[in-house]
Scaffold this motif. Structure first.
Motif, short mmCIF file in Angstrom:
data_model
loop_
_atom_site.label_atom_id
_atom_site.label_comp_id
_atom_site.label_asym_id
_atom_site.label_seq_id
_atom_site.Cartn_x
_atom_site.Cartn_y
_atom_site.Cartn_z
N ASP A 91 -2.14 -5.78 -14.85
CA ASP A 91 -2.12 -4.55 -14.05
C ASP A 91 -1.06 -4.63 -12.97
N VAL A 92 -0.21 -3.62 -12.94
CA VAL A 92 0.86 -3.57 -11.94
C VAL A 92 0.31 -2.99 -10.65
N PRO A 93 0.54 -3.68 -9.52
CA PRO A 93 0.03 -3.15 -8.25
C PRO A 93 0.78 -1.88 -7.84
N VAL A 94 0.04 -0.97 -7.23
CA VAL A 94 0.62 0.29 -6.78
C VAL A 94 0.26 0.47 -5.31
N ALA A 95 1.29 0.70 -4.50
CA ALA A 95 1.05 0.93 -3.07
C ALA A 95 0.40 2.30 -2.88
N GLN A 96 -0.53 2.36 -1.98
CA GLN A 96 -1.19 3.61 -1.64
C GLN A 96 -0.27 4.43 -0.74
N ALA A 97 -0.41 5.74 -0.77
CA ALA A 97 0.33 6.58 0.16
C ALA A 97 -0.12 6.24 1.57
N PRO A 98 0.81 6.27 2.53
CA PRO A 98 0.41 5.97 3.91
C PRO A 98 -0.72 6.88 4.38
N ASP A 99 -1.72 6.27 4.98
CA ASP A 99 -2.87 7.00 5.48
C ASP A 99 -3.45 6.22 6.65
N PRO A 100 -3.12 6.63 7.88
CA PRO A 100 -3.60 5.87 9.04
C PRO A 100 -5.12 5.84 9.16
N GLY A 101 -5.82 6.73 8.47
CA GLY A 101 -7.28 6.75 8.53
C GLY A 101 -7.93 5.81 7.52
N ARG A 102 -7.16 5.32 6.57
CA ARG A 102 -7.71 4.44 5.54
C ARG A 102 -7.94 3.06 6.11
N VAL A 103 -9.08 2.49 5.79
CA VAL A 103 -9.39 1.12 6.20
C VAL A 103 -9.11 0.22 5.01
N GLY A 104 -8.20 -0.73 5.19
CA GLY A 104 -7.86 -1.65 4.10
C GLY A 104 -6.86 -1.06 3.13
N ARG A 105 -6.49 -1.87 2.15
CA ARG A 105 -5.55 -1.51 1.09
C ARG A 105 -4.17 -1.12 1.64
N HIS A 106 -3.71 -1.83 2.65
CA HIS A 106 -2.38 -1.59 3.21
C HIS A 106 -1.41 -2.72 2.87
N GLY A 107 -1.84 -3.70 2.06
CA GLY A 107 -1.04 -4.89 1.79
C GLY A 107 0.33 -4.60 1.23
N LEU A 108 0.43 -3.77 0.20
CA LEU A 108 1.74 -3.49 -0.39
C LEU A 108 2.61 -2.66 0.54
N GLU A 109 2.00 -1.83 1.38
CA GLU A 109 2.77 -1.09 2.39
C GLU A 109 3.44 -2.09 3.34
N ILE A 110 2.69 -3.08 3.76
CA ILE A 110 3.21 -4.11 4.66
C ILE A 110 4.33 -4.89 3.99
N VAL A 111 4.10 -5.31 2.76
CA VAL A 111 5.11 -6.09 2.03
C VAL A 111 6.38 -5.27 1.85
N THR A 112 6.24 -4.01 1.48
CA THR A 112 7.42 -3.14 1.31
C THR A 112 8.16 -2.96 2.63
N ALA A 113 7.44 -2.80 3.71
CA ALA A 113 8.08 -2.63 5.02
C ALA A 113 8.90 -3.86 5.41
N LEU A 114 8.40 -5.05 5.06
CA LEU A 114 9.09 -6.28 5.44
C LEU A 114 10.18 -6.70 4.46
N CYS A 115 10.02 -6.33 3.19
CA CYS A 115 10.94 -6.82 2.15
C CYS A 115 11.82 -5.73 1.55
N GLY A 116 11.46 -4.49 1.72
CA GLY A 116 12.22 -3.42 1.10
C GLY A 116 11.73 -3.13 -0.29
N ALA A 117 12.06 -3.96 -1.24
CA ALA A 117 11.71 -3.71 -2.64
C ALA A 117 10.74 -4.77 -3.15
N ILE A 118 9.92 -4.35 -4.08
CA ILE A 118 9.01 -5.26 -4.77
C ILE A 118 9.34 -5.18 -6.25
N ASP A 119 9.63 -6.31 -6.85
CA ASP A 119 9.94 -6.38 -8.28
C ASP A 119 8.71 -6.93 -9.00
N VAL A 120 8.14 -6.15 -9.90
CA VAL A 120 6.97 -6.58 -10.66
C VAL A 120 7.36 -6.63 -12.13
#
Length: 140
Positions: A91-120
């Motif tokens: 299963d390929v991970p999919v980043a969730q759309a930004p949602d400041p009200g969401r609790v959790g599931r922000h990991g790929l957003e964080i990774v993308t912010a720090l690295c730019g691109a994610i190659d899967v």
């Protein structure tokens, strides 16, 4: 030991238990310290923290969403650290759309912010996620 012409590399395998992310974070910090000593790199605390955070988020995702073990590779390439994480899930991970009200599931957003691109890439067994973090620093 690094052979002449080879890239500085370190790898570890984790069982996917909840402690794996913390163990991987410490492994990454130790590797960064070894790089600083061996290659006389000057790395910022912020850069080292970013590496630890990305490693932690990627391995946490594996622990939550993939059965079984995972492998972590860290490679110094052209003043960047390439982080590769393999797991047994196709299963390929999919980043969730930004949602400041969401609790959790922000990991790929964080990774993308720090690295730019994610190659899967899907592998014969599972998948490999690869990111790169630029390391600010010059030989001392």
């Amino acid at each position: 030991m690094v052979l002449p012409g080879a890239l500085p590399w370190a790898g570890a395998v984790y069982d996917g238990a909840s402690e794996s992310a913390g163990e991987a974070r410490h492994f990454a910090a130790d590797f960064m310290e070894r790089l600083q000593r061996a290659y006389r790199l000057v790395l910022s605390t912020k850069g080292i923290g970013a590496v630890q955070l990305v490693v932690s988020e990627l391995v946490t995702n594996v622990c939550k969403h993939a059965p079984g073990p995972c492998a972590l590779d860290l490679v110094l390439i052209d003043r960047s650290l390439e982080i590769r994480v393999w797991d047994s899930s196709f299963d390929v991970p999919v980043a969730q759309a930004p949602d400041p009200g969401r609790v959790g599931r922000h990991g790929l957003e964080i990774v993308t912010a720090l690295c730019g691109a994610i190659d899967v890439r899907r592998e014969p067994v599972g998948k490999r996620v690869k990111v790169r973090i630029p390391l600010v620093g010059a030989p001392a």
